[in-house]
Design a protein around this motif. Structure first.
Motif, PDB file in Angstrom:
ATOM      1  N   TYR A  79      15.285  22.830  69.931  1.00 26.14           N
ATOM      2  CA  TYR A  79      15.528  22.376  71.300  1.00 26.14           C
ATOM      3  C   TYR A  79      14.260  21.817  71.955  1.00 26.14           C
ATOM      4  CZ  TYR A  79      19.899  24.793  70.527  1.00 26.14           C
ATOM      5  OH  TYR A  79      21.101  25.190  70.001  1.00 26.14           O
ATOM      6  N   LEU A  80      13.112  22.379  71.593  1.00 25.92           N
ATOM      7  CA  LEU A  80      11.855  21.858  72.116  1.00 25.92           C
ATOM      8  C   LEU A  80      11.600  20.458  71.572  1.00 25.92           C
ATOM      9  CD1 LEU A  80       9.437  22.612  73.889  1.00 25.92           C
ATOM     10  CD2 LEU A  80       8.329  23.573  71.869  1.00 25.92           C
ATOM     11  N   THR A  81      11.896  20.250  70.289  1.00 27.35           N
ATOM     12  CA  THR A  81      11.736  18.925  69.685  1.00 27.35           C
ATOM     13  C   THR A  81      12.644  17.907  70.362  1.00 27.35           C
ATOM     14  OG1 THR A  81      11.175  19.910  67.541  1.00 27.35           O
ATOM     15  CG2 THR A  81      11.900  17.614  67.531  1.00 27.35           C
ATOM     16  N   VAL A  82      13.873  18.296  70.638  1.00 30.43           N
ATOM     17  CA  VAL A  82      14.813  17.408  71.327  1.00 30.43           C
ATOM     18  C   VAL A  82      14.270  16.998  72.685  1.00 30.43           C
ATOM     19  CG1 VAL A  82      17.074  17.343  72.454  1.00 30.43           C
ATOM     20  CG2 VAL A  82      16.873  18.203  70.113  1.00 30.43           C
ATOM     21  N   ARG A  83      13.733  17.960  73.425  1.00 31.93           N
ATOM     22  CA  ARG A  83      13.171  17.664  74.747  1.00 31.93           C
ATOM     23  C   ARG A  83      11.971  16.731  74.658  1.00 31.93           C
ATOM     24  NH1 ARG A  83      15.496  18.781  79.833  1.00 31.93           N
ATOM     25  NH2 ARG A  83      17.155  20.279  79.416  1.00 31.93           N
TER      26      ARG A  83
ATOM     27  N   ILE B  69       9.683  11.060  75.291  1.00 37.28           N
ATOM     28  CA  ILE B  69       8.985   9.843  74.854  1.00 37.28           C
ATOM     29  C   ILE B  69       9.958   8.677  74.705  1.00 37.28           C
ATOM     30  CG2 ILE B  69       7.101  11.092  73.761  1.00 37.28           C
ATOM     31  CD1 ILE B  69       8.417  10.697  71.078  1.00 37.28           C
ATOM     32  N   GLY B  70      11.157   8.842  75.302  1.00 44.10           N
ATOM     33  CA  GLY B  70      12.088   7.727  75.377  1.00 44.10           C
ATOM     34  C   GLY B  70      13.013   7.546  74.200  1.00 44.10           C
TER      35      GLY B  70
ATOM     36  N   ALA C 169       4.982  15.864  77.652  1.00 38.02           N
ATOM     37  CA  ALA C 169       6.389  15.456  77.733  1.00 38.02           C
ATOM     38  C   ALA C 169       7.221  16.452  78.528  1.00 38.02           C
ATOM     39  CB  ALA C 169       6.974  15.299  76.330  1.00 38.02           C
ATOM     40  N   ILE C 170       6.770  17.707  78.559  1.00 40.86           N
ATOM     41  CA  ILE C 170       7.482  18.775  79.282  1.00 40.86           C
ATOM     42  C   ILE C 170       6.485  19.404  80.241  1.00 40.86           C
ATOM     43  CG2 ILE C 170       8.710  20.967  79.057  1.00 40.86           C
ATOM     44  CD1 ILE C 170       9.444  20.097  76.195  1.00 40.86           C
ATOM     45  N   ASP C 171       6.644  19.161  81.522  1.00 36.64           N
ATOM     46  CA  ASP C 171       5.612  19.587  82.477  1.00 36.64           C
ATOM     47  C   ASP C 171       5.763  21.013  82.967  1.00 36.64           C
ATOM     48  OD1 ASP C 171       7.769  19.371  84.156  1.00 36.64           O
ATOM     49  OD2 ASP C 171       6.908  17.824  85.453  1.00 36.64           O
TER      50      ASP C 171
END
Length: 323
Positions: A140-144, A149-150, A204-206
């Motif tokens: 799920y972290l990879t998906v986010r 990154i678009g 990418a995830i703030d």
């Protein structure tokens, strides 16, 4: 004779007061559980190694325990705190009386590494991205990160389960996958092998409740002074990490048993992920709850505020004159 008796009484009282004054104070034993050596809970390591916990009359013991064991350990009192927040949140959403009291890393400490010849997000279209396992937190972290990154994880790439970090690094090196999330040590090794970092997950995830300390609601209610002392030491650990790079690199080198250059690189990679005040934004808690509900099938409706209790942390900040 009366004067002599009065003198003896005075001396006896004085000696009694001196004995009380110099009576040894016994530190309170506190057990901290962590899943594996990681810079994500570096402020706790600093608090332990630099004596910040000792200064609070605490006798700290750090033990390596799997998250699946640590959470029940909190409940039965065999451990006092755990650094794993994701498992705490999942357990809380299933009804366990646990709560997060401080956050060390409020953004993820992972890095999207490209395979040979892959240096940017656009080069990943049509390629395969490695994950640990379907339904895992890494998944799920990879998906986010891919969304950040678009890229559309469902259309632009193929996700492939290849196993733990060591296997993901190997899959990158052999060309089995063209990108994968790795922790700091994996990212450093990958870059040594000539692979490029596409993006730090923290960019990418703030906000994400990545690491910190959690304990039981009972401990917060029944032993708030211990919790506050732990919070003061933890805050001192955070401040040390943020303000003293040479000292922190020394500690990383010794405690994690790393070469000096790797310790320094680990510090640089981790720095942007650390919370500046020991807290995390509600949206970071919400995202962690989303990961937990998806991977652990937790359906209990709860708010982010029910996952944390920062009251004692905030009191500790005031006592330390933190803003």
């Amino acid at each position: 004779m009366k004067l002599w008796h009065r003198y003896l009484a005075t001396v006896t009282i004085s000696l009694s007061l001196v004995a009380v004054q110099f009576q040894p104070v016994y530190a309170e034993k506190v057990i901290f559980a962590y899943p594996s050596p990681s810079t994500s809970f570096l402020p706790l390591v600093v608090a332990h190694q630099k004596g910040f916990l000792d200064a609070e009359d605490l006798q700290p013991e750090m033990v390596q325990i799997r998250p699946a064991v640590a959470v029940p350990g909190l409940s039965n009192g065999s451990i006092d705190y755990t650094t794993v927040l994701g498992s705490t949140i999942a357990a809380r959403m299933r009804g366990a009386p646990l709560v997060i009291t401080v956050v060390f890393a409020d953004r993820p400490m992972d890095f999207l590494i490209g395979g040979k010849g892959i240096t940017s997000a656009k080069e990943l279209k049509g390629k395969t991205v490695g994950i640990s396992a379907l339904g895992s937190t890494t998944h799920y972290l990879t998906v986010r990160v891919l969304k950040g990154i678009g890229l559309d994880p469902d259309k632009d790439v193929t996700l492939r389960a290849v196993g733990d970090e060591g296997l993901r690094l190997q899959a990158l090196s052999t060309g089995l996958v063209q990108a994968a999330l790795l922790g700091s040590q994996g990212a450093i090794q990958a870059q040594k092998d000539g692979l490029a970092m596409i993006i730090a997950a923290a960019d990418a995830i703030d906000s994400l409740a990545f690491s910190g300390l959690s304990t039981t609601i009972t401990k917060v209610k029944e032993n708030p002074q211990q919790v506050k002392r732990v919070m003061r030491a933890a805050l001192k650990g955070i401040r040390y990490v943020l303000d003293d790079k040479p000292g922190t690199v020394d500690l990383i080198q010794s405690w994690y048993k790393l070469e000096r250059s790797i310790a320094a690189a680990s510090y640089d990679l981790a720095l942007k992920s650390f919370s500046r005040n020991g807290e995390v934004h509600n949206k970071g808690i919400s995202l962690s709850m989303e990961f937990a509900s998806t991977s652990s099938k937790t359906n209990k409706e709860m708010s982010p505020g029910e996952m944390v209790d920062f009251n004692l942390l905030r009191e500790a900040r005031k006592e330390l004159n933190w803003r």
